[in-house]
Design an enzyme around this catalytic site. Sequence first.
Site, PDB file in Angstrom:
ATOM      1  N   GLU A  14     -19.125  -1.268   2.249  1.00 31.60           N
ATOM      2  CA  GLU A  14     -20.464  -0.714   2.433  1.00 31.60           C
ATOM      3  C   GLU A  14     -21.236  -1.397   3.566  1.00 31.60           C
ATOM      4  O   GLU A  14     -22.452  -1.288   3.641  1.00 31.60           O
ATOM      5  CB  GLU A  14     -21.250  -0.829   1.126  1.00 31.60           C
ATOM      6  CG  GLU A  14     -20.650  -0.043  -0.020  1.00 31.60           C
ATOM      7  CD  GLU A  14     -21.467  -0.157  -1.286  1.00 31.60           C
ATOM      8  OE1 GLU A  14     -22.540   0.470  -1.351  1.00 31.60           O
ATOM      9  OE2 GLU A  14     -21.048  -0.881  -2.194  1.00 31.60           O
ATOM     10  N   SER A 145     -21.489   3.143  -3.431  1.00 29.88           N
ATOM     11  CA  SER A 145     -21.514   4.267  -2.500  1.00 29.88           C
ATOM     12  C   SER A 145     -20.459   5.318  -2.830  1.00 29.88           C
ATOM     13  O   SER A 145     -20.003   6.060  -1.972  1.00 29.88           O
ATOM     14  CB  SER A 145     -21.350   3.788  -1.049  1.00 29.88           C
ATOM     15  OG  SER A 145     -22.484   3.079  -0.630  1.00 29.88           O
ATOM     16  N   TYR A 211     -25.176   9.915   2.759  1.00 31.65           N
ATOM     17  CA  TYR A 211     -25.474   9.293   4.044  1.00 31.65           C
ATOM     18  C   TYR A 211     -25.223  10.158   5.273  1.00 31.65           C
ATOM     19  O   TYR A 211     -25.658   9.787   6.358  1.00 31.65           O
ATOM     20  CB  TYR A 211     -24.643   8.004   4.193  1.00 31.65           C
ATOM     21  CG  TYR A 211     -24.841   7.028   3.065  1.00 31.65           C
ATOM     22  CD1 TYR A 211     -26.097   6.477   2.806  1.00 31.65           C
ATOM     23  CD2 TYR A 211     -23.788   6.667   2.242  1.00 31.65           C
ATOM     24  CE1 TYR A 211     -26.283   5.585   1.771  1.00 31.65           C
ATOM     25  CE2 TYR A 211     -23.965   5.763   1.203  1.00 31.65           C
ATOM     26  CZ  TYR A 211     -25.217   5.227   0.977  1.00 31.65           C
ATOM     27  OH  TYR A 211     -25.400   4.344  -0.059  1.00 31.65           O
ATOM     28  N   ARG A 250     -32.134   0.500  -9.518  1.00 34.91           N
ATOM     29  CA  ARG A 250     -32.101   1.951  -9.725  1.00 34.91           C
ATOM     30  C   ARG A 250     -31.079   2.292 -10.806  1.00 34.91           C
ATOM     31  O   ARG A 250     -29.982   1.727 -10.822  1.00 34.91           O
ATOM     32  CB  ARG A 250     -31.729   2.669  -8.423  1.00 34.91           C
ATOM     33  CG  ARG A 250     -32.085   4.157  -8.399  1.00 34.91           C
ATOM     34  CD  ARG A 250     -31.540   4.851  -7.166  1.00 34.91           C
ATOM     35  NE  ARG A 250     -30.093   5.000  -7.239  1.00 34.91           N
ATOM     36  CZ  ARG A 250     -29.248   4.604  -6.280  1.00 34.91           C
ATOM     37  NH1 ARG A 250     -29.698   4.013  -5.189  1.00 34.91           N
ATOM     38  NH2 ARG A 250     -27.952   4.777  -6.429  1.00 34.91           N
ATOM     39  N   ASP A 252     -28.886   5.332 -12.544  1.00 36.12           N
ATOM     40  CA  ASP A 252     -28.355   6.664 -12.255  1.00 36.12           C
ATOM     41  C   ASP A 252     -27.890   7.352 -13.532  1.00 36.12           C
ATOM     42  O   ASP A 252     -27.234   6.728 -14.378  1.00 36.12           O
ATOM     43  CB  ASP A 252     -27.193   6.572 -11.268  1.00 36.12           C
ATOM     44  CG  ASP A 252     -27.627   6.026  -9.911  1.00 36.12           C
ATOM     45  OD1 ASP A 252     -28.820   6.156  -9.574  1.00 36.12           O
ATOM     46  OD2 ASP A 252     -26.779   5.470  -9.193  1.00 36.12           O
ATOM     47  N   GLU A 268     -24.641   4.250 -14.257  1.00 33.84           N
ATOM     48  CA  GLU A 268     -24.581   2.867 -13.798  1.00 33.84           C
ATOM     49  C   GLU A 268     -25.967   2.410 -13.376  1.00 33.84           C
ATOM     50  O   GLU A 268     -26.886   3.224 -13.225  1.00 33.84           O
ATOM     51  CB  GLU A 268     -23.606   2.694 -12.637  1.00 33.84           C
ATOM     52  CG  GLU A 268     -23.954   3.510 -11.405  1.00 33.84           C
ATOM     53  CD  GLU A 268     -22.880   3.383 -10.332  1.00 33.84           C
ATOM     54  OE1 GLU A 268     -23.128   2.667  -9.358  1.00 33.84           O
ATOM     55  OE2 GLU A 268     -21.809   4.003 -10.468  1.00 33.84           O
ATOM     56  N   ASN A 270     -27.840   0.122 -10.359  1.00 38.80           N
ATOM     57  CA  ASN A 270     -27.648  -0.399  -9.001  1.00 38.80           C
ATOM     58  C   ASN A 270     -28.720  -1.454  -8.728  1.00 38.80           C
ATOM     59  O   ASN A 270     -29.911  -1.132  -8.688  1.00 38.80           O
ATOM     60  CB  ASN A 270     -27.759   0.763  -8.004  1.00 38.80           C
ATOM     61  CG  ASN A 270     -27.416   0.383  -6.589  1.00 38.80           C
ATOM     62  OD1 ASN A 270     -27.535  -0.776  -6.196  1.00 38.80           O
ATOM     63  ND2 ASN A 270     -27.006   1.364  -5.812  1.00 38.80           N
ATOM     64  N   GLY A 274     -30.219   1.344  -1.648  1.00 37.14           N
ATOM     65  CA  GLY A 274     -30.432   1.477  -0.210  1.00 37.14           C
ATOM     66  C   GLY A 274     -31.898   1.331   0.159  1.00 37.14           C
ATOM     67  O   GLY A 274     -32.785   1.720  -0.601  1.00 37.14           O
TER      68      GLY A 274
END
Length: 307
Positions: A14, A145, A211, A250, A252, A268, A270, A274
């Site tokens: 990443e 990612s 992305y 974050r 998800d 999950e 995070n 980003g």
Amino acid sequence: MKKVLVLMGGLSAEKGVSLVSGETARKTLEANGSFDVEAIDVTREVDRQIRDSFGGQGPDVVFNALHGPFGEDGTVQGLLEMMGIPYTHSGVLSSALCMDKALSKDVMAAAGLRVPGGHIVETDNLSGVHPMPTPYVLKPIADGSTFGVVIIREESDPAPRSEILHDEVYGGRAIVETYIPGHELTVALKGDEPLAVTEIKADFYDYDAKYSDKAAPHVIPAELPEEVTAEALAMAAKAGAVLGCRGLSRVDFRWNPELGVNGLFILEVNTQPGMTPTSLAAEQAAYRGISFDELVQWMVEDASCRR
């Protein structure tokens, strides 16, 4: 003036995403005018890089913009703890736990949070036989990612085989878990406060959907029944608490509307989302009236309080 060192790049797959996050954070902090800012592309000599920053004085605080292994798995966090330098985002244990998707799922399930059913498989043992009933998801235990994530939808789909899986992504083990049909949702946490619920309009939120110029559209706030929104916010806050997250993180989700509130499942957590003005967490902050500059400044000040 507080000296802020941005760590970015690094050693993981990443790296490209991290360089974008780090450069955006660097420019934002410099434009703020309240900080003396430097940035480094992290190598295995990161301890020397940190000590040599700011003319050998070192930083007052580190803005950690690294993603993936070595950057958000507790490794660099442990180094910074040893060096006595405060840093943004979650600590050693929380970072390591959230990076290991199998362990973090176990912790969340033990706390009563809904997560998809599944188990760990040794990738060397995958020989073209489905490891669980379809539909299911195969994904690395410790990567981000969406690298290496595969959705197997039908019994007639080819089952995963060890020879097509990359050891540098999977590390010899993977998670297989039940695929949850429906909607992709996410909730950012600013400290222990859930900001909003965003729906990502993509059936599979892979690297390109995140992305590339084909990036999936985001709907904020997500157009959900009120009770589902409330449940997602509450589940995100509880997940962050039981996993010890701090700073910006974050959570998800997948939501199967046929099951109502009980169709919400955490995929999950995070700990290093980003960091650009259009990233999911920053979009939620903006929705709540927090500018990107204010968010980045809060992250530095929040880290500084934990010296």
